[in-house]
Enzyme design. Structure first.
Site, short mmCIF file in Angstrom:
data_model
loop_
_atom_site.label_atom_id
_atom_site.label_comp_id
_atom_site.label_asym_id
_atom_site.label_seq_id
_atom_site.Cartn_x
_atom_site.Cartn_y
_atom_site.Cartn_z
N LYS A 100 0.86 -1.18 0.00
CA LYS A 100 0.00 0.00 0.00
C LYS A 100 0.90 1.23 0.00
CE LYS A 100 -3.93 2.04 2.44
NZ LYS A 100 -4.82 1.89 3.63
N ARG A 113 -11.13 9.20 1.46
CA ARG A 113 -11.10 9.83 2.78
C ARG A 113 -12.32 10.70 3.00
NH1 ARG A 113 -4.53 10.73 2.42
NH2 ARG A 113 -4.03 8.55 2.93
N LYS A 144 -2.11 -1.59 -3.86
CA LYS A 144 -2.97 -0.41 -3.75
C LYS A 144 -2.10 0.84 -3.76
CE LYS A 144 -6.50 1.66 -0.76
NZ LYS A 144 -7.26 1.56 0.50
N LYS A 156 0.89 9.77 6.09
CA LYS A 156 1.04 8.35 6.40
C LYS A 156 2.32 7.76 5.83
CE LYS A 156 -3.97 7.77 6.73
NZ LYS A 156 -5.10 6.83 6.62
N TYR A 189 -14.81 0.35 -7.74
CA TYR A 189 -16.13 0.97 -7.58
C TYR A 189 -16.93 0.87 -8.87
CZ TYR A 189 -13.65 2.78 -3.55
OH TYR A 189 -12.92 2.87 -2.40
N SER A 240 -10.18 5.17 -5.12
CA SER A 240 -11.15 6.23 -5.34
C SER A 240 -10.66 7.28 -6.32
CB SER A 240 -11.51 6.87 -4.01
OG SER A 240 -10.36 7.41 -3.37
#
Length: 351
Positions: free
Chosen positions: A218, A228, A272, A241, A337, A298
């Protein structure tokens, strides 16, 4: 006559002397491309509905379907509406859902303690979906970011995301998720040692048959913004992060991270984001041979939707092309999605 004109005429004369028929007689690659039937006959990579995993967002309440502004066509769903979505997914042939909660801000804290409650929102959704649609797979994430008041994937102590305390928490949360009926635990937190700890905790609790799909690689990507918003952490995040997500520059480190997860008992590996990291998808598949998945995140989704809305691209063709790219890179499946939209097009023979 100028020198350049002489050179041009000489070049044209040389080209005219080339015997194209002789050169191409033995191997004309276009022979298999000329008709639809022949293109289908020699197609190397295929996208089917079996390759799709549909991520959905869960909110408290009933009869709620709440649009996410940054993700056109994607809604936050209350548990009852998530059950309806699961029925629709099953009717379309989609094998599995991945669920992500958006819990009340007042219930979030520094340690994400709500993740450890057996009847929290994500576990309520799992129970309801598995009761109503028992044959659909449910994949749950045990990262703490939907439950913390700072938006990080782990426990924050003195400005640091602490590794071992976070691992203990997510291992306990994984057991609750398995108790609720989760088929696959998919930890996305990127803490060291989490796969082994989750495997031990699941086995000790009698969940030997619950699989682990590790978010093995990731990356600290700019593609997560709409997600988010969807789980309401964008305004909470303090700092970034990068101290625990992978640096986008590091392919070999990504393989080393995945190798540790394999050693600790991961059943499946995930990359990811997806499209910017197709090289990592191929590397993981070639190195480990485990079922390998990509998360078309996303930002990837929203970019396609925005460009389609602006008339810059054919959104449906681009969507299917990107999904096919994951398969060509070695992925066994894709979290996307687009799953319902893609499933409908595939059913029409457009995949």
């Amino acid at each position: 006559m100028g020198e350049s004109t002489k050179n041009t005429e000489a070049g044209l004369a040389a080209a005219a002397a080339v015997n194209v028929d002789e050169i191409t007689a033995r191997r004309r690659m276009r022979r298999s491309r000329g008709a639809d039937w022949s293109r289908r006959l020699v197609r190397e990579t295929r996208l089917t509905v079996d390759d799709l995993i549909w991520p959905i967002f869960i909110v408290p309440g009933t009869n709620i379907s709440e649009p996410i502004s940054a993700m056109p066509g994607v809604n936050r769903l209350s548990v009852d509406r998530a059950v309806e979505a699961a029925r629709m997914a099953a009717d379309l042939g989609i094998p599995a859902l991945a669920t992500f909660p958006n819990v009340e801000l007042e219930r979030r804290d520094q340690t994400g303690s709500l993740a450890l409650e057996a009847d929290n929102l994500i576990n309520q959704a799992t129970r309801a979906i598995k009761q109503a649609v028992p044959d659909i797979g449910v994949i749950t994430d045990v990262a703490l970011d939907p439950f913390t008041d700072h938006g990080h994937d782990g426990i924050l102590r003195d400005g640091e995301i602490v590794n071992d305390e976070t691992v203990r928490a997510i291992a306990a949360a994984a057991v609750h998720q398995a108790d609720a009926g989760s088929d696959i635990i998919a930890p996305s937190d990127m803490m060291d040692g989490r796969i082994g700890a989750i495997r031990q905790a699941l086995d000790a609790a009698g969940h030997q048959n619950v699989a682990i799909m590790s978010y093995a690689t990731k990356f600290a990507s700019a593609c997560y913004g709409p997600y988010r918003e969807a789980i309401n952490t964008s305004g909470l995040l303090k700092g970034d992060k990068r101290s625990y997500y992978l640096d986008p520059s590091n392919a070999m480190e990504a393989v080393r991270d995945a190798a540790l997860d394999v050693e600790e008992g991961a059943d499946m590996l995930m990359v990811k984001p997806g499209l910017p990291y197709l090289d990592i998808c191929r590397a993981l598949k070639d190195n480990f041979g485990l079922p390998t998945f990509a998360y078309q995140v996303s930002g990837e989704y929203s970019m396609v939707k925005a460009a389609d809305a602006a008339g810059y691209i054919d959104g449906e063709r681009i969507m299917l092309e990107t999904l096919l790219a994951f398969k060509r890179a070695g992925c066994d499946g894709i979290l996307t999605y687009f799953a319902p939209e893609a499933a409908r097009l595939i059913a029409k023979g457009l995949g």
